[in-house]
Scaffold this motif. Structure first.
Motif, PDB file in Angstrom:
ATOM      1  N   ARG B  78      43.795  19.843  27.675  1.00  0.00           N
ATOM      2  CA  ARG B  78      44.637  19.565  26.505  1.00  0.00           C
ATOM      3  C   ARG B  78      45.533  18.354  26.755  1.00  0.00           C
ATOM      4  O   ARG B  78      45.607  17.446  25.933  1.00  0.00           O
ATOM      5  CB  ARG B  78      45.510  20.786  26.184  1.00  0.00           C
ATOM      6  CG  ARG B  78      44.916  21.706  25.129  1.00  0.00           C
ATOM      7  CD  ARG B  78      45.984  22.472  24.369  1.00  0.00           C
ATOM      8  NE  ARG B  78      46.926  23.157  25.255  1.00  0.00           N
ATOM      9  CZ  ARG B  78      46.662  24.329  25.851  1.00  0.00           C
ATOM     10  NH1 ARG B  78      45.503  24.922  25.650  1.00  0.00           N
ATOM     11  NH2 ARG B  78      47.556  24.888  26.643  1.00  0.00           N
ATOM     12  N   ASN B  79      46.202  18.346  27.932  1.00  0.00           N
ATOM     13  CA  ASN B  79      47.102  17.237  28.237  1.00  0.00           C
ATOM     14  C   ASN B  79      46.353  15.914  28.292  1.00  0.00           C
ATOM     15  O   ASN B  79      46.813  14.902  27.762  1.00  0.00           O
ATOM     16  CB  ASN B  79      47.802  17.462  29.581  1.00  0.00           C
ATOM     17  CG  ASN B  79      48.872  18.536  29.488  1.00  0.00           C
ATOM     18  OD1 ASN B  79      49.351  18.843  28.393  1.00  0.00           O
ATOM     19  ND2 ASN B  79      49.229  19.105  30.615  1.00  0.00           N
ATOM     20  N   THR B  80      45.191  15.919  28.945  1.00  0.00           N
ATOM     21  CA  THR B  80      44.424  14.682  29.077  1.00  0.00           C
ATOM     22  C   THR B  80      43.969  14.196  27.703  1.00  0.00           C
ATOM     23  O   THR B  80      44.017  13.000  27.416  1.00  0.00           O
ATOM     24  CB  THR B  80      43.221  14.900  30.002  1.00  0.00           C
ATOM     25  OG1 THR B  80      43.665  15.588  31.158  1.00  0.00           O
ATOM     26  CG2 THR B  80      42.620  13.577  30.426  1.00  0.00           C
ATOM     27  N   CYS B  81      43.545  15.138  26.867  1.00  0.00           N
ATOM     28  CA  CYS B  81      43.105  14.745  25.521  1.00  0.00           C
ATOM     29  C   CYS B  81      44.268  14.173  24.719  1.00  0.00           C
ATOM     30  O   CYS B  81      44.126  13.152  24.048  1.00  0.00           O
ATOM     31  CB  CYS B  81      42.485  15.918  24.781  1.00  0.00           C
ATOM     32  SG  CYS B  81      40.863  16.322  25.428  1.00  0.00           S
ATOM     33  N   THR B  84      44.850  10.740  25.864  1.00  0.00           N
ATOM     34  CA  THR B  84      43.802   9.822  25.416  1.00  0.00           C
ATOM     35  C   THR B  84      43.959   9.497  23.943  1.00  0.00           C
ATOM     36  O   THR B  84      43.895   8.338  23.542  1.00  0.00           O
ATOM     37  CB  THR B  84      42.420  10.465  25.646  1.00  0.00           C
ATOM     38  OG1 THR B  84      42.407  11.004  26.951  1.00  0.00           O
ATOM     39  CG2 THR B  84      41.319   9.443  25.503  1.00  0.00           C
ATOM     40  N   ILE B  85      44.199  10.550  23.148  1.00  0.00           N
ATOM     41  CA  ILE B  85      44.257  10.328  21.705  1.00  0.00           C
ATOM     42  C   ILE B  85      45.467   9.490  21.323  1.00  0.00           C
ATOM     43  O   ILE B  85      45.409   8.671  20.419  1.00  0.00           O
ATOM     44  CB  ILE B  85      44.263  11.689  20.954  1.00  0.00           C
ATOM     45  CG1 ILE B  85      42.902  12.353  21.112  1.00  0.00           C
ATOM     46  CG2 ILE B  85      44.602  11.514  19.488  1.00  0.00           C
ATOM     47  CD1 ILE B  85      42.876  13.811  20.753  1.00  0.00           C
ATOM     48  N   VAL B  86      46.583   9.675  22.045  1.00  0.00           N
ATOM     49  CA  VAL B  86      47.781   8.912  21.706  1.00  0.00           C
ATOM     50  C   VAL B  86      47.812   7.567  22.428  1.00  0.00           C
ATOM     51  O   VAL B  86      48.003   6.522  21.811  1.00  0.00           O
ATOM     52  CB  VAL B  86      49.059   9.724  22.028  1.00  0.00           C
ATOM     53  CG1 VAL B  86      50.290   8.910  21.680  1.00  0.00           C
ATOM     54  CG2 VAL B  86      49.049  11.031  21.253  1.00  0.00           C
ATOM     55  N   ALA B  87      47.607   7.602  23.755  1.00  0.00           N
ATOM     56  CA  ALA B  87      47.825   6.381  24.541  1.00  0.00           C
ATOM     57  C   ALA B  87      46.754   5.323  24.298  1.00  0.00           C
ATOM     58  O   ALA B  87      47.080   4.140  24.189  1.00  0.00           O
ATOM     59  CB  ALA B  87      47.898   6.718  26.026  1.00  0.00           C
ATOM     60  N   ALA B  88      45.491   5.723  24.203  1.00  0.00           N
ATOM     61  CA  ALA B  88      44.439   4.703  24.112  1.00  0.00           C
ATOM     62  C   ALA B  88      44.556   3.871  22.832  1.00  0.00           C
ATOM     63  O   ALA B  88      44.638   2.644  22.908  1.00  0.00           O
ATOM     64  CB  ALA B  88      43.068   5.347  24.257  1.00  0.00           C
TER      65      ALA B  88
END
Lengths: 276, 312
Positions: B78-81, B84-88
């Motif tokens: 969840r944290n990684t997603c 990814t969804i916000v930072a990338a």
């Protein structure tokens, strides 16, 4: 009206660019300022930007708090070895792929390129096991060997080598010039910019690498600078001035190198998307 | 006919020489990159084994089943997603903005570019330590700057809700220069005549951006979205250092790589760490394939639209 509009756009452009630069520079500036502050000025609230006097002793303390020279020596040895080994393996392999004929060339090349997809983290565990079996954990060999070749560099250099006209190669062979001599006296000098970019990015990457040296060493004497710094940061407590001095000592070699060779580094990135 | 054997031998010798050139690279790559990929996949299925002697006593899907049950692993995904969804997308958009601004005939362009690139050459460990110091709740520079604007103290490092936003900002900070340079290369590759033609057609700045710049930059955007997503997925160093060897308060910064590291390095559970690493690989692979598919789809759609317009 149009002129005012243009001026506004210009001002906004510079404003945004400067704000971005300030955002990027802030940690560096704060690191430098804190690194020379006397202990009693570090934790002032509101913080004092400029120290009342420059206290160079923080750097001496950073040297004494940890076996700095040992870490430094390890980092230099590992970085130099990784970079030179990678250059040698890359040049030789790229030459074979670009100019020599052998069975299964395309298949092998495709296989190598496919491995670029795999995240490096997946390699850590089996590599640790392999090195443990070889008895290499806690040695320079463990820090260097896994990184002594890179598919990405081979791929990049092959493209570069292939762009050198094959007629040169044929002419050289006619004159009785051997492959190795041709590679070293014609191809390598002609590919200097690419090789320099690859080498510089490798130096930066090996110097800064953290996860692998952390895992592959467990003795203090084998630590590299980033590993040493991370350990020191948990011990340092509120001695932020010493900690910042230590950090600055670690980042300055790459920063100086960047200042001197910016052209090659930026070119390597913009032309090839190099990440080191 | 007489020459046949000699050409045969010459060919054989030539091949053998090629392998000599390849040998140093291939030995390293096989031992440390190709074998580990296979090994890591297999290790995920080892239920009982002696890693030092490489003896496997049992095989099974236990580790993958455990992962499916493990609340920590779910949290890590969840944290990684989230990251990814916000930072990338944020990193890519901000870098694009800066690249476009830099590309607009600006003075000091070289200086700005050099500054933005600084974090790229800097040790992530050193960087994380300074940021942690600046984000300190009581003595940090950031809170004191915010105070001058009348904003009260924020517990950047100890409030679990702040962990992921802090990591997002850090990843933007770290990667800005790299992405700006890649975008600039892409922007400079666009033929100026397209802009002139658009101007002649009366297209404003915004319209030129969306109808010339963005479509022409599509390959660059694609390249950066793949590399940025992969980069964000590998977030580890900054979390480990900033939160003093913890995955953030209440595990709020537990990423997949962090999870793998903990399993492997803290608990010495090699097999379950390998299984988690393999899941990471599958996730990255499927995201990359999805991105490829998205590009294909966009191109197909574009071509169809053009064909449609031509017909009318």
């Amino acid at each position: 009206m149009k002129k005012w509009n243009n001026r506004f756009v210009k001002a906004a452009t510079y404003g945004i660019l400067t704000a971005g630069a300030a955002f990027i520079l802030l940690p560096f500036v704060w690191m430098i300022l804190t690194s020379v502050k006397p202990g009693n000025e570090v934790l002032l609230m509101p913080p004092r930007w400029l120290p009342s006097k420059i206290q160079w002793e923080n750097y001496v303390k950073a040297f004494q708090a940890v076996p700095f020279m040992t870490y430094f020596k390890n980092s230099v040895i590992v970085t130099v070895c990784i970079t030179s080994c990678e250059l040698i393996t890359t040049v030789l392999a790229a030459f074979a792929f670009a100019r020599l004929e052998f069975k299964g060339k395309n298949l092998l090349f495709m296989l190598l390129v496919a491995t670029m997809m795999v995240p490096g983290e997946i390699l850590v565990i089996p590599n640790f096991v392999t090195l443990a079996k070889l008895g290499w954990i806690n040695s320079y060999k463990a820090l260097i060997a896994p990184w002594a070749a890179s598919v990405f560099s081979i791929f990049l250099l092959r493209q570069q080598f292939a762009s050198i006209p094959e007629s040169y190669y044929k002419a050289a062979r006619m004159d009785g010039c051997g492959d190795l001599r041709y590679l070293l006296t014609v191809m390598v000098p002609m590919s200097r910019p690419t090789l320099v970019s690859v080498a510089l990015l490798k130096v930066i990457n090996s110097w800064n690498s953290y996860l692998w040296p952390l895992i592959a060493t467990n003795e203090k004497t084998m630590r590299t600078l980033p590993v040493g710094l991370a350990y020191f940061s948990t011990e340092a407590g509120v001695q932020y001035n010493t900690l910042m001095a230590f950090s600055l000592l670690i980042i300055s070699p790459t920063l100086i190198m960047y200042a001197l060779t910016q052209k090659y580094i930026i070119q390597g990135v913009s032309k090839n998307g190099l990440k080191g | 006919m007489k020459y046949k054997p000699s050409t045969f031998w010459r060919k054989a010798f030539g091949e053998y020489k090629a392998w000599l050139y390849l040998a140093p690279a291939l030995i390293i790559l096989f031992v440390f990159q190709m074998y580990p990929i296979i090994k890591s996949f297999l290790m995920g299925f080892y239920t009982e084994f002696d890693y030092l002697h490489d003896i496997v006593y049992g095989w099974g899907f236990d580790h993958f089943a455990d992962l499916a049950q493990d609340a920590d692993f779910h949290l890590a995904i969840r944290n990684t997603c989230y990251l990814t969804i916000v930072a990338a997308p944020l990193s890519i958009l901000i870098s694009l903005l800066f690249a476009v601004l830099l590309n607009s005939n600006i003075r000091l362009r070289g200086v700005f570019q050099s500054i933005y690139f600084l974090p790229f050459v800097t040790s992530m460990v050193a960087v994380s330590i300074v940021w942690a110091w600046m984000l300190n709740k009581d003595y940090g520079l950031i809170n004191s700057i915010l105070k001058t604007f009348g904003i009260s103290k924020v517990a950047w490092l100890t409030n679990p809700k702040m962990t992921l936003p802090v990591l997002v900002v850090l990843s933007i900070w770290k990667g800005l220069g790299y992405r700006v340079i890649i975008f600039l290369a892409g922007l400079q590759g666009i033929d100026q005549r397209y802009y002139s033609a658009a101007r002649l057609d009366g297209a404003g700045a915004a319209s030129r951006f969306f109808h010339v710049t963005v479509p022409m930059l599509r390959p660059t955007i694609f390249f950066l979205s793949v590399t940025t997503v992969i980069d964000v997925f590998k977030t580890f160093d900054e979390v480990y250092v900033m939160y003093s060897n913890e995955p953030g308060p209440l595990k709020s910064g537990l990423t997949i790589v962090y999870y793998i590291f903990t399993k492997f390095y803290r608990h010495w559970e090699f097999a379950s760490a390998a299984a988690a690493a393999f899941v990471l690989f599958l996730i990255i692979l499927s995201i990359t394939l999805l991105q490829f598919a998205a590009v294909r789809l966009a191109r197909w759609y574009e071509e169809r639209r053009q064909a449609h317009e031509e017909m009318e």
